[in-house]
Motif scaffolding. Structure first.
Motif, PDB file in Angstrom:
ATOM      1  N   THR A  59      62.845  69.574  17.681  1.00 17.30           N
ATOM      2  CA  THR A  59      62.004  69.629  16.617  1.00 17.30           C
ATOM      3  C   THR A  59      60.949  68.365  16.583  1.00 17.30           C
ATOM      4  N   ILE A  81      65.456  65.658   8.393  1.00 12.54           N
ATOM      5  CA  ILE A  81      65.949  66.590   7.828  1.00 12.54           C
ATOM      6  C   ILE A  81      67.060  65.578   6.606  1.00 12.54           C
ATOM      7  N   SER A 140      74.066  74.788   5.544  1.00 15.70           N
ATOM      8  CA  SER A 140      74.056  74.747   6.233  1.00 15.70           C
ATOM      9  C   SER A 140      74.813  74.383   7.374  1.00 15.70           C
ATOM     10  N   GLY A 153      72.847  71.068  18.006  1.00  9.89           N
ATOM     11  CA  GLY A 153      70.793  70.703  17.737  1.00  9.89           C
ATOM     12  C   GLY A 153      70.623  70.080  16.328  1.00  9.89           C
ATOM     13  N   VAL A 154      71.123  69.199  15.792  1.00 11.37           N
ATOM     14  CA  VAL A 154      71.306  68.130  15.152  1.00 11.37           C
ATOM     15  C   VAL A 154      71.277  66.729  15.490  1.00 11.37           C
ATOM     16  N   VAL A 179      68.042  72.303   4.732  1.00  7.92           N
ATOM     17  CA  VAL A 179      69.225  72.993   5.243  1.00  7.92           C
ATOM     18  C   VAL A 179      70.637  72.559   4.787  1.00  7.92           C
ATOM     19  N   GLU A 194      66.792  66.953  13.748  1.00  5.18           N
ATOM     20  CA  GLU A 194      66.513  68.482  14.028  1.00  5.18           C
ATOM     21  C   GLU A 194      66.068  68.216  15.444  1.00  5.18           C
ATOM     22  N   ARG A 248      62.238  66.904  13.790  1.00  2.00           N
ATOM     23  CA  ARG A 248      61.752  67.193  12.383  1.00  2.00           C
ATOM     24  C   ARG A 248      62.902  66.297  11.816  1.00  2.00           C
ATOM     25  N   VAL A 274      74.613  71.657   9.174  1.00  2.00           N
ATOM     26  CA  VAL A 274      73.941  70.141   9.090  1.00  2.00           C
ATOM     27  C   VAL A 274      74.950  69.391   9.024  1.00  2.00           C
ATOM     28  N   TYR A 313      70.896  65.505   2.353  1.00  2.00           N
ATOM     29  CA  TYR A 313      69.902  66.307   3.419  1.00  2.00           C
ATOM     30  C   TYR A 313      68.280  67.238   2.354  1.00  2.00           C
TER      31      TYR A 313
END
Length: 198
Positions: free
Chosen positions: A76, A80, A109, A13-14, A106, A73, A78, A111, A102
């Motif tokens: 979305t 980050i 997390s 998801g990154v 986030v 992200e 976005r 990420v 970051y």
């Protein structure tokens, strides 16, 4: 021949997308999430300096000594955060990973671990690097702990090495990971990412 070609790296998801001027608003918003530019020991740009931050990164990319990505992200779009290869030495097949930060929302997390895994995998398995390095402020204990959690080895401290944004002179802690150490580090990073989160 360019050692680091523009490429988008993605997992979990990154996405790491090559930094460009179109990311200015996104980077400004990411830095504002936690007012990260107030942290004395980081490289996060103040809001009004965001465009110059990108322009400087692109100039360094043109010169061949830095390649900057923005972390996005995937779901979305976005922005980050950001991370870079820097102090790129093609003859030695060496890069350092840095200029990393970051958005506060986030941090702590998956990420950072995901981005580091993407950058290290690309360095060792695509670029054929022999060594990947890191450097951090001697007072940035969180960064030192994060680098050590990756499995990097501490090479030493360069004293009186660089200026901080407040004009004080910092000592720089240097770390590295060699290609032969990468398989074990990769296995550990994948294990930590695959653990169920409570």
């Amino acid at each position: 021949m360019v050692f680091v070609e523009p490429v988008t790296l993605a997992d979990r998801g990154v996405e790491l997308r090559p930094m460009s001027l179109e990311h200015e608003a996104g980077l400004r918003a990411a830095a504002a999430d936690g007012e990260l530019w107030n942290i004395r020991v980081t490289s996060v740009p103040e809001p009004e300096q965001t465009r110059k931050y990108i322009e400087d990164a692109l100039a360094m990319r043109e010169a061949g000594n830095r390649f900057a990505w923005v972390a996005v992200e995937a779901a979305t779009g976005r922005v980050i955060g950001s991370s870079s290869y820097h102090d790129i030495v093609p003859a030695l097949k060496r890069v350092e990973i840095g200029w990393t930060w970051y958005a506060k929302s986030v941090q702590r997390s998956h990420v950072n671990t995901t981005c580091k895994l993407l950058l290290m995998t690309h360095a060792f398995e695509t670029l054929g690097c022999h060594v990947v390095g890191w450097r951090t402020d001697n007072f940035n204990f969180a960064s030192q702990a994060a680098i050590e959690r990756l499995g990097a080895k501490k090479d030493g401290v360069l004293r009186g090495h660089a200026l901080r944004r407040d004009g004080t002179i910092r000592d720089t802690v240097m770390y590295s990971l060699r290609a032969g150490e990468w398989p074990e580090v990769k296995a550990q990073l994948l294990h930590s990412l695959n653990k169920p989160r409570g």
